[in-house]
Design a protein around this motif. Structure first.
Motif, PDB file in Angstrom:
ATOM      1  N   THR A 209      42.672  41.613  17.024  1.00 19.10           N
ATOM      2  CA  THR A 209      43.307  40.518  17.777  1.00 19.10           C
ATOM      3  C   THR A 209      44.819  40.450  17.625  1.00 19.10           C
ATOM      4  O   THR A 209      45.494  39.842  18.455  1.00 19.10           O
ATOM      5  N   GLY A 210      45.340  41.050  16.556  1.00 18.57           N
ATOM      6  CA  GLY A 210      46.772  40.918  16.290  1.00 18.57           C
ATOM      7  C   GLY A 210      47.136  39.587  15.675  1.00 18.57           C
ATOM      8  O   GLY A 210      48.320  39.271  15.538  1.00 18.57           O
ATOM      9  N   ARG A 211      46.118  38.793  15.277  1.00 23.68           N
ATOM     10  CA  ARG A 211      46.357  37.477  14.682  1.00 23.68           C
ATOM     11  C   ARG A 211      45.732  37.413  13.295  1.00 23.68           C
ATOM     12  O   ARG A 211      44.651  37.982  13.073  1.00 23.68           O
ATOM     13  N   ALA A 212      46.388  36.703  12.397  1.00 27.12           N
ATOM     14  CA  ALA A 212      45.755  36.408  11.117  1.00 27.12           C
ATOM     15  C   ALA A 212      44.573  35.485  11.388  1.00 27.12           C
ATOM     16  O   ALA A 212      44.733  34.439  12.027  1.00 27.12           O
ATOM     17  N   PRO A 213      43.357  35.826  10.957  1.00 31.87           N
ATOM     18  CA  PRO A 213      42.158  35.057  11.339  1.00 31.87           C
ATOM     19  C   PRO A 213      42.208  33.588  10.954  1.00 31.87           C
ATOM     20  O   PRO A 213      41.618  32.755  11.650  1.00 31.87           O
ATOM     21  N   PHE A 214      42.873  33.262   9.853  1.00 26.13           N
ATOM     22  CA  PHE A 214      42.988  31.854   9.464  1.00 26.13           C
ATOM     23  C   PHE A 214      44.302  31.253   9.931  1.00 26.13           C
ATOM     24  O   PHE A 214      44.661  30.141   9.536  1.00 26.13           O
ATOM     25  N   GLY A 215      45.035  31.972  10.766  1.00 32.02           N
ATOM     26  CA  GLY A 215      46.246  31.445  11.372  1.00 32.02           C
ATOM     27  C   GLY A 215      47.376  31.277  10.377  1.00 32.02           C
ATOM     28  O   GLY A 215      47.428  31.930   9.337  1.00 32.02           O
ATOM     29  N   ASP A 232      39.228  32.557  13.129  1.00 30.60           N
ATOM     30  CA  ASP A 232      39.327  32.799  14.566  1.00 30.60           C
ATOM     31  C   ASP A 232      39.082  34.282  14.833  1.00 30.60           C
ATOM     32  O   ASP A 232      39.930  35.117  14.520  1.00 30.60           O
ATOM     33  N   ILE A 233      37.918  34.614  15.391  1.00 29.40           N
ATOM     34  CA  ILE A 233      37.616  36.018  15.695  1.00 29.40           C
ATOM     35  C   ILE A 233      37.474  36.247  17.194  1.00 29.40           C
ATOM     36  O   ILE A 233      36.906  37.259  17.616  1.00 29.40           O
TER      37      ILE A 233
END
Length: 429
Positions: A209-215, A232-233
């Protein structure tokens, strides 16, 4: 990994290696590109000067070399040589050409689906090999994965645990908040292989996703998201989502093993004993207690962070005061010298006493020894190698990256025993 010029004061030779450039640095050591007499390259990690007299750090450095030596896998950077008992301890591992996963995603965006599956399988194979020799990495995350030409390789066993003789002070945990398993944040149990599996799922989700899963956001928010399994997956491909989802379960006994993941990804069949049904929600206190129980735990982390900041600030102020008083005394011809006192948005998936040392210096040293890295947001220039500023302020050291920034802070359950552990010479393994 990005090469950077050597700095004034950097060593030029370490063991058989001539040091040619800096690769990066962390809380415990600086990593250099080394070349031996036959022209072979290695990543040479050297213990920081400020820890040379600290037996606890020396022991941890020795354990890191032993952990790497015990693992035989093409998915783990292999040990080449080591001098952990010398005047300046060092470890040389295979130099892997390529960026870290963190740097690759920062530069090019989310990993392509065909590469993502290779990455997920390779990391699961690495963990299987690590766990087969009774080692737990404890810090699997995007910056500890090198994207080599022949596949991913796991690096940095600085806080690995599990080998015979390893010591962990009761209640002390190490890891990177944002990529730590919930059981490690609570500090209730010894790190186990399931914690690495949780890190595998978060790392794969980040790559997808290119995002840290816990934001990002305040430390309390990251802790609460981790404890409640609010990762967030969205964007993880359908073929990987079941494995990632089960690996993110908050209860470690319900997660698949690394061997299960390897089999699952190779065959596509759910391993025996793995249930795909949603994890039962843990019992929650009713009423106001439901609100305050999680907040209280997160607040303890925030208080610990504030304490480390105050300890570092107090020590610097005291040193400055001592220096000013000393200068004044010398200017007036005083016989004595003046001295200072000692010292993200919510995801769519839910998987689920402060230290009182003898001085501020001891508190700062104790907190620095814990190496807890915390993810927050930042818009600073990219630095995939994770280069640290000057290391003379360990309690408030900062690092910046466009995807994540990190701050050295103590974790839940750590602060109450940090100063005591340092005074006993016990450093978390």
């Amino acid at each position: 990994m990005a090469l950077k010029p050597l700095r004034a004061g950097d060593p030029l030779v370490m063991g058989p290696y001539r040091l040619a450039a800096r690769l990066g640095s962390g809380g415990m050591g600086v990593v250099y590109l080394g070349v031996d007499g036959r022209g072979r390259q290695g990543a040479v990690k050297v213990l920081r000067d400020e820890y040379l007299e600290d037996e606890g750090f020396r022991r941890r450095f020795t354990r890191e070399a032993a952990a790497i030596a015990a693992i035989d896998s093409p998915r783990v950077a292999r040990l080449l040589d080591a001098g952990p008992d010398g005047d300046q301890p060092w470890i040389a591992t295979e130099y892997v050409h390529g960026p870290t996963l963190l740097g690759a995603v920062a530069a090019d965006g989310p990993t392509r689906p065909e590469t993502l599956r290779t990455l997920a399988t390779g990391l699961a194979e690495a963990l299987r090999a690590i766990h087969d020799v009774d080692v737990v990495h404890r810090d699997l995350k995007p910056s500890n994965v090198i994207m080599g030409a022949d596949g991913p390789k796991v690096i940095d066993f600085g806080i690995a645990v599990g080998l015979a003789g390893a010591m962990t002070a009761s209640g002390v945990v190490l890891g990177s908040v944002g990529y730590m398993a919930p059981e490690l944040i609570s500090g209730d149990s010894r790190p186990g292989p399931a914690a690495d599996v949780f890190g595998w799922a978060l790392t794969v989700a980040f790559a997808a996703t290119g995002r840290a899963p816990f934001g990002d956001g305040p430390l309390q928010t990251l802790v609460l998201r981790t404890v409640h399994g609010d990762a967030d997956i969205d964007g993880v491909p359908d073929d990987l989502r079941p494995a990632v989802t089960t690996a993110l379960r908050t209860r470690p006994e319900l997660r698949p093993s690394a061997a299960d993941l390897v089999s699952w990804l190779a065959s596509g069949d759910v391993p025996a004993g793995i249930e795909l049904a949603a994890e039962p929600a843990p019992a929650q206190p009713a009423g106001p207690a439901a609100e305050t129980s999680g907040l209280a735990e997160a607040s303890r982390v925030a208080e610990a962070s504030d304490e480390s900041e105050r300890a570092g600030q107090a020590e610097r102020a005291e040193r400055a005061g001592a220096a000013e008083a000393t200068g004044a005394a010398e200017a007036t011809g005083a016989a004595g010298r003046a001295g200072g006192a000692g010292r993200r948005p919510g995801g769519a998936h839910r998987a689920g006493g402060r230290p009182r040392g003898d001085s501020a210096q001891q508190r700062a040293r104790s907190l620095a020894a814990l190496d807890i890295l915390v993810g927050t947001s930042s818009s600073a220039p990219a630095d995939p190698a994770g280069e640290d500023p000057a290391p003379d302020r360990p309690a408030v050291r900062r690092r910046r990256h466009p995807v994540t920034a990190r701050r050295l802070v103590p974790a839940v359950g750590v602060v109450a025993i940090a100063a005591a552990a340092a005074s006993m010479g016990v450093v978390p393994s």
